[in-house]
Design a protein around this motif. Structure first.
Motif, PDB file in Angstrom:
ATOM      1  N   SER A 168       0.842  -1.195   0.000  1.00 50.22           N
ATOM      2  CA  SER A 168       0.000   0.000   0.000  1.00 50.22           C
ATOM      3  C   SER A 168       0.878   1.245   0.000  1.00 50.22           C
ATOM      4  O   SER A 168       1.955   1.273   0.586  1.00 50.22           O
ATOM      5  CB  SER A 168      -0.906  -0.021   1.236  1.00 50.22           C
ATOM      6  OG  SER A 168      -1.616   1.193   1.354  1.00 50.22           O
ATOM      7  N   ALA A 198      -1.986   5.606   1.768  1.00 53.79           N
ATOM      8  CA  ALA A 198      -3.323   5.389   2.338  1.00 53.79           C
ATOM      9  C   ALA A 198      -3.771   6.589   3.173  1.00 53.79           C
ATOM     10  O   ALA A 198      -4.974   6.853   3.300  1.00 53.79           O
ATOM     11  CB  ALA A 198      -3.323   4.119   3.191  1.00 53.79           C
ATOM     12  N   HIS A 199      -2.818   7.335   3.732  1.00 51.35           N
ATOM     13  CA  HIS A 199      -3.167   8.480   4.579  1.00 51.35           C
ATOM     14  C   HIS A 199      -3.819   9.615   3.795  1.00 51.35           C
ATOM     15  O   HIS A 199      -4.485  10.477   4.383  1.00 51.35           O
ATOM     16  CB  HIS A 199      -1.910   9.007   5.277  1.00 51.35           C
ATOM     17  CG  HIS A 199      -0.750   9.203   4.351  1.00 51.35           C
ATOM     18  ND1 HIS A 199       0.134   8.197   4.058  1.00 51.35           N
ATOM     19  CD2 HIS A 199      -0.343  10.286   3.646  1.00 51.35           C
ATOM     20  CE1 HIS A 199       1.056   8.656   3.212  1.00 51.35           C
ATOM     21  NE2 HIS A 199       0.791   9.915   2.944  1.00 51.35           N
ATOM     22  N   ALA A 240      -6.355   9.582   2.154  1.00 52.73           N
ATOM     23  CA  ALA A 240      -7.810   9.522   2.289  1.00 52.73           C
ATOM     24  C   ALA A 240      -8.289  10.443   3.412  1.00 52.73           C
ATOM     25  O   ALA A 240      -9.469  10.800   3.472  1.00 52.73           O
ATOM     26  CB  ALA A 240      -8.242   8.080   2.560  1.00 52.73           C
ATOM     27  N   PRO A 258      -4.927   7.260  -2.153  1.00 53.04           N
ATOM     28  CA  PRO A 258      -4.324   5.955  -1.801  1.00 53.04           C
ATOM     29  C   PRO A 258      -4.034   5.148  -3.061  1.00 53.04           C
ATOM     30  O   PRO A 258      -4.764   5.199  -4.051  1.00 53.04           O
ATOM     31  CB  PRO A 258      -5.394   5.291  -0.940  1.00 53.04           C
ATOM     32  CG  PRO A 258      -6.184   6.432  -0.372  1.00 53.04           C
ATOM     33  CD  PRO A 258      -6.195   7.490  -1.439  1.00 53.04           C
ATOM     34  N   TRP A 309      -1.725   1.431  -4.700  1.00 56.05           N
ATOM     35  CA  TRP A 309      -1.042   0.155  -4.460  1.00 56.05           C
ATOM     36  C   TRP A 309       0.110   0.061  -5.445  1.00 56.05           C
ATOM     37  O   TRP A 309      -0.050   0.391  -6.626  1.00 56.05           O
ATOM     38  CB  TRP A 309      -1.984  -1.039  -4.643  1.00 56.05           C
ATOM     39  CG  TRP A 309      -3.040  -1.124  -3.592  1.00 56.05           C
ATOM     40  CD1 TRP A 309      -4.269  -0.542  -3.593  1.00 56.05           C
ATOM     41  CD2 TRP A 309      -2.933  -1.824  -2.350  1.00 56.05           C
ATOM     42  NE1 TRP A 309      -4.956  -0.829  -2.442  1.00 56.05           N
ATOM     43  CE2 TRP A 309      -4.158  -1.621  -1.655  1.00 56.05           C
ATOM     44  CE3 TRP A 309      -1.953  -2.614  -1.742  1.00 56.05           C
ATOM     45  CZ2 TRP A 309      -4.409  -2.176  -0.410  1.00 56.05           C
ATOM     46  CZ3 TRP A 309      -2.198  -3.171  -0.505  1.00 56.05           C
ATOM     47  CH2 TRP A 309      -3.410  -2.950   0.155  1.00 56.05           C
TER      48      TRP A 309
END
Length: 785
Positions: free
Chosen positions: A38, A41-42, A44, A150, A152
């Motif tokens: 990942s 993600a933060h 978001a 975010p 991947w």
């Protein structure tokens, strides 16, 4: 090679396959994925916040910062950044957000409750700038950061992409993803973005074999500065550094199409012509990395009227580099011969992101596409920049790939699975191939240029494309219908397997070393460097010669292992490489075994001798002059089946002492190639078991310390004659009252084939041995039988 799922989703609109599942499908159908992680993600939860006030906390360097987080809500954070000030817009990480390996919460710092944190660009994973809080522009408090979401990251093994230059960019991988998932591929390039008209700069190519195509475009009204945060983050996630807006756009295209590009400061180029030529003798280039490279005529360079300004396909020069004062640039988008780039890169020990891609034989049709993509990105991000003149495009006339005839019956037979004409047509077209049905069951396939660079040329290659997309797991395993023929015997391989097995059974561990050595190792063992073959393009700067002995490598293994073990046994089997008067070098198969102990004594020499005799039964040792790296008195020549096979010795103490190593190291170095030939020619003769019992007695022979024990045993055996059934060493004593001498004791068994020896017959044999040894000058002391 790292690929962004978000980036792939932009190129394959509507992609709804979960990242983990997509990784599995790519592994099964395209290339091996090493993992997925990942990223970001933060984002978001991160929003823009306006700094309302800043006050220093008494007695500390920290500041209490009041921020507006949107919708009229305010929060207080504790911050020590030097650039935080009222009115600035900064990213706010609210409590409860996972940021890397930290979980951001509401904590009390210096007596002030801090609700989350203001973050630097490095903390957010945007770039590597830790110098202060990231500054935002054009947002309202409470808004999320644009185009930062975010993501991947799918990591794919580079080795599985070596034959696929098109997969070194996101667009090529997106084509695979679209074919796998049935999605639609979106081309990010719009050739209409390119201007028409006369080019603003000329290009001359001296040898189109080394540079099949060189395209360029001139931009003016350039302002060099940082690129947007989303672009910096996109590059950072796939392992590329954010440098400046111009360089970041070239890296964006490198990672997307993939087309390496380079930007020159147009005002630093002398004359209006770019020359692509071989370097001249004595020319040098100060590169962007600050290193100066001495060029040779085999190097391809980009030059202006004054000399080289870049090493073609590898790195640009510092003299023409863009800077904060740059206002005009020449954007290079070229194609260079893969072998030339690889040799230049190896010669100067310099591998770059560009050279790694050029080495894979990139598509020459991609150069103008790269310029079109750059023109569009520049127009979107920096509207003030504009193109001057048209595209410069100097290219060789490259032949189109030959069409391939593909019979459907051939596909089914090769795959071992029935496929329909519709399946073949759909799969190949989704991968970019042109497919035409010449007649029922026969296709004419046109190979796209991005797959024609040493990748697809045979109908077998097309079968592989169909097979991987169909799924090899869908093919029912079945044994091939071919005659079973025993492979030819390989006596040497079988012999080496036996040697390895025996050494492993004796507690030895096999090691593998490079066939290259450095000059220091050769000097350590007093080897003549002139007799070693020099390597023209060494894999490492210090590995300059081919080895003529396995000993330097094994010695380095000993040094490495002493740090972890007080005693160990290792061996290596490998080729020595010797110069030949004509033709290729001569390779000689050798084996070196080493026994090391930090608390060793000379008995370890006899332990290694025992191991040697397990490999070569009845091997004999003879006194020989010690070589410089051998112990002066613990060295012997090995003879087996009447042939000189190698040496056994203790390593000279000085070699261990210079490494600060205690203990002793015993080694043997044998010619395995010769040993296998002797073993194959050996004839075994069987002797019937004795029907009558033997008689035994002991003898002790007193001799000078310098006389080898083997000589004593040989003499006793000769004197005993055919009656000797066996001789066994018992012990050796060289203490008082013996001075400079030793007493060696043996047990002998004697007998006859047709009767039991009488006591008188045994006495005759014993006396013959005693008298013979005394006549030879030895003192004999008989022990009770």
């Amino acid at each position: 090679m790292k690929f962004s799922y978000q980036w792939l989703s932009e190129l394959v609109p509507g992609l709804d396959t979960e990242p983990a599942e997509l990784q599995r499908l790519i592994t099964m159908k395209t290339a091996e994925c090493e993992g997925i992680e990942s990223a970001g993600a933060h984002f978001a939860r991160v929003v823009a916040a306006r700094v309302v006030s800043v006050s220093l906390i008494d007695g500390t360097r920290n500041k209490a910062v009041v921020i507006d987080t949107g919708n009229g809500r305010q929060a207080t954070v504790v911050c020590a950044a030097g650039n935080v000030r009222p009115g600035m817009l900064a990213p706010w990480v609210p409590p409860g957000t996972a940021l890397g390996d930290k979980n951001i919460g509401a904590v009390v710092i210096d007596g002030v409750e801090s609700e989350g944190m203001l973050a630097s660009a490095a903390e957010l994973g945007i770039n590597r700038d830790h110098s202060g809080i990231a500054e935002l522009e054009g947002l309202q408090a409470g808004e999320k950061l644009p185009q930062l979401a975010p993501d991947w990251i799918i990591d794919i093994d580079n080795k599985s992409l070596t034959h696929r230059p098109d997969l070194w960019g996101h667009y090529g991988m997106a084509r695979e993803v679209a074919a796998i998932t049935g999605g639609r591929l979106r081309d990010p390039v719009q050739l209409s973005a390119l201007p028409s008209g006369a080019p603003a700069i000329q290009v001359q190519i001296a040898d189109h074999a080394l540079c099949p195509r060189y395209s360029a475009l001139v931009f003016e009204n350039v302002r060099v500065g940082p690129s947007p945060l989303w672009l910096q983050a996109r590059l950072e996630r796939i392992g590329l550094n954010a440098i400046s807006n111009i360089v970041d756009v070239t890296n964006l295209i490198l990672a997307e199409l993939p087309q390496p590009m380079h930007a020159f400061d147009a005002d630093k180029l002398a004359g209006g012509i770019i020359y692509v030529r071989r370097a001249l003798a004595g020319e040098k280039l100060l590169a962007l990395n600050g290193e100066t490279y001495s060029l040779v005529p085999d190097d391809l360079v980009i030059a202006d009227a004054n000399g080289p300004v870049a090493l073609a396909g590898v790195i640009g020069g510092a003299a023409s580099a863009i800077s904060e004062t740059t206002t005009r640039i020449v954007l290079e988008s070229a194609n260079f011969q893969a072998t030339s780039v690889r040799l230049t890169s190896a010669r100067h020990k310099l591998r770059t992101d560009a050279s790694m891609r050029f080495e894979k034989s990139l598509d020459a049709e991609n150069t103008v596409r790269g310029l079109a993509r750059a023109a569009r990105v520049f127009a979107e991000l920096y509207p003030g920049m504009r193109v001057t003149g048209g595209v410069t495009d100097n290219r060789a006339s490259l032949p189109a790939p030959n069409p391939i005839l593909l019979p459907l019956r051939f596909v089914c037979r090769k795959l071992g699975k029935s496929v329909t004409e519709e399946q073949v047509d759909h799969i190949l077209e989704s991968l970019g191939f042109g497919v035409a049905a010449t007649e029922p069951g026969l296709f004419t396939v046109t190979v796209p240029t991005w797959r024609a660079t040493k990748d697809i040329s045979l109908k077998d290659d097309l079968v592989e494309e169909i097979g991987r997309m169909t799924g090899y797991g869908e093919i029912t395993p079945a044994p091939p219908l071919v005659p079973c023929v025993a492979p030819p015997s390989n006596p040497l391989r079988l012999y080496l397997r036996q040697v390895r097995f025996q050494l492993a059974a004796q507690g030895f561990t096999e090691v593998y070393n490079y066939s290259f050595v450095n000059e220091f190792a050769l000097k350590r063992f007093h080897f003549d460097i002139a007799t070693h073959i020099a390597v023209r393009n060494p894999i490492a700067a210090e590995l300059t010669h081919l080895r003529r002995s396995l000993l330097p490598g094994v010695f380095q293994n000993i040094v490495s292992n002493v740090r972890h073990y007080s005693e160990f046994r290792i061996f290596e089997i490998g080729n020595e490489i010797h110069p030949a008067a004509a033709g290729l070098p001569r390779e000689l198969l050798k084996a070196v075994a080493a026994l090391y102990s930090a608390h060793a004594d000379e008995r370890d020499f006899f332990e290694l001798k025992r191991v040697l005799e397990c490999l070569f039964p009845a091997a004999r040792l003879f006194e020989t002059e010690a070589l410089p790296y051998e112990h002066p008195t613990r060295t012997a020549r090995i003879e087996w089946l009447g042939t000189d096979l190698g040496r056994i010795f203790e390593l000279h103490p000085s070699l261990l002492q210079e490494q600060g190593m205690p203990g002793r190291a015993m080694l043997f170095d044998v010619n395995l190639q010769l040993a296998q030939e002797l073993s194959a020619a050996r004839v075994f003769r069987c002797t019937p078991l004795r029907r009558y019992p033997t008689s035994g007695f002991d003898l002790s022979v007193v001799a000078d310390l310098a006389i080898p024990v083997q000589d004593l045993e040989d003499r006793i055996t000769s004197l005993a004659g055919s009656a000797l059934a066996g001789i066994e060493f018992i012990r050796q004593y060289d203490g008082p009252p013996l001075q400079g001498r030793k007493s060696v004791s043996y047990h002998l068994e004697v007998g006859a084939a047709d009767h039991t020896l009488t006591a008188d017959e045994v006495s005759v044999i014993r006396n013959r041995i005693i008298n013979g040894m005394r006549d030879a000058g030895f003192e004999i002391r008989g022990l009770d039988a």
